[in-house]
Design a protein around this motif. Structure first.
Motif, mmCIF file in Angstrom:
data_model
loop_
_atom_site.group_PDB
_atom_site.id
_atom_site.type_symbol
_atom_site.label_atom_id
_atom_site.label_comp_id
_atom_site.label_asym_id
_atom_site.label_seq_id
_atom_site.Cartn_x
_atom_site.Cartn_y
_atom_site.Cartn_z
ATOM 1 N N LYS A 41 32.684 60.263 16.339
ATOM 2 C CA LYS A 41 33.549 59.520 15.440
ATOM 3 C C LYS A 41 32.693 58.800 14.415
ATOM 4 N N VAL A 72 42.345 61.634 12.570
ATOM 5 C CA VAL A 72 43.027 60.431 13.036
ATOM 6 C C VAL A 72 42.116 59.237 12.758
ATOM 7 N N ASP A 74 41.134 55.476 14.149
ATOM 8 C CA ASP A 74 41.209 54.570 15.290
ATOM 9 C C ASP A 74 40.445 53.302 14.914
ATOM 10 N N ASP A 79 38.173 60.490 13.244
ATOM 11 C CA ASP A 79 37.786 61.661 14.041
ATOM 12 C C ASP A 79 38.717 62.819 13.688
ATOM 13 N N THR A 81 41.124 66.125 14.537
ATOM 14 C CA THR A 81 42.083 66.504 15.588
ATOM 15 C C THR A 81 41.945 68.005 15.884
#
Length: 267
Positions: A41, A72, A74, A79, A81
């Motif tokens: 990430k 996505v 966070d 990161d 998908t």
């Protein structure tokens, strides 16, 4: 690759006109690649630094990927998908399709004691991607990678007929109707009617339009999603078979083979 600043077209090779180079797309691909190479990430700042984008440029790309479902967010971390797998799945699956098809092709060849092949459409040609030759004194042998004009082959006609209807006008205007034998259909209106008949029937029979002394019959192959990706073809010398025999004896076995293959591809 380091992305070019906005408005510049760096990175295109000498054969590519710079006006055709979409730098924003290249920067988006850089972002996808950096996630793949780091396998972790990343923050907005890290993505910008790794790709050579500005923070504003990286932010726009990341938020676009998020909105399209390919990434996505966070908190501060971004990161990818699993949806990114879709981008390459159709290519990878099509490469394996003809490995899956080969046992079906070989079984049909043994059953009818004739040569069987599979082809895909490449613009207005067909390219043979799989096949097996049944060895007889007179046999039909087509090697993988061989190309033939689509308009006068059974595989070509079923694949042209399967094109979306809105592509038909351009296709019918552009497809070269080269005369290969004295039987080759070269009239565009007649060719259109032939394709309409092929589309309605779901199969095509070509009698000596590619080569005198050769008949072929073909049925399209569908993937798990229902897309037609190619066709399976049986070619037989005319001295061994009549058009009626092709339809009555060979076609049912060919259709069963393709149905079984299509079922295997849907699993």
């Amino acid at each position: 690759m380091t992305a070019a600043p906005d408005g510049q077209d760096e990175g295109a090779d000498d054969s590519t006109n710079s006006r055709d180079y979409v730098s924003s797309l290249a920067r988006g691909l850089d972002v996808l690649r950096v996630f793949n190479s780091t396998r972790r990430k990343m923050t907005l700042s890290e993505v910008a630094a790794e790709t050579g984008n500005t923070r504003a440029g990286a932010r726009r790309i990341l938020l676009t990927l998020v909105r399209e479902g390919y990434a996505v967010a966070d908190g501060r971390l971004f990161d990818l998908t699993p949806k990114v797998l879709e981008l390459g799945f159709s290519v990878l699956s099509s490469k394996g399709t003809w490995d899956i098809a080969r046992p079906f092709i070989e079984h049909l060849s043994e059953e009818i004691r004739e040569s069987v092949s599979a082809a895909i459409l490449d613009e207005y040609n067909v390219v043979y991607v799989s096949g097996t030759q049944f060895h007889r004194v007179i046999s039909v042998g087509i090697t993988v990678g061989r190309r033939f004009p689509a308009h006068c082959t059974a595989t070509g006609r079923v694949l042209l007929a399967a094109l979306p209807q809105d592509q038909w006008p351009a296709m019918l205007d552009s497809v070269p109707l080269t005369r290969m034998t004295d039987r080759t259909v070269t009239d565009r209106e007649e060719f259109r009617k032939i394709l309409e008949d092929v589309r309605d029937k779901g199969w095509s029979l070509v009698d000596q339009e590619l080569e005198i002394g050769l008949m072929s019959i073909a049925v399209p192959v569908c993937t798990f999603s229902g897309d037609i990706i190619g066709a399976v073809n049986v070619g037989i010398p005319t001295l061994r078979m009549t058009p009626e025999g092709m339809v009555n004896e060979i076609l049912p076995k060919l259709q069963t083979t393709v149905e079984n293959l299509s079922s295997a591809l849907r699993r």
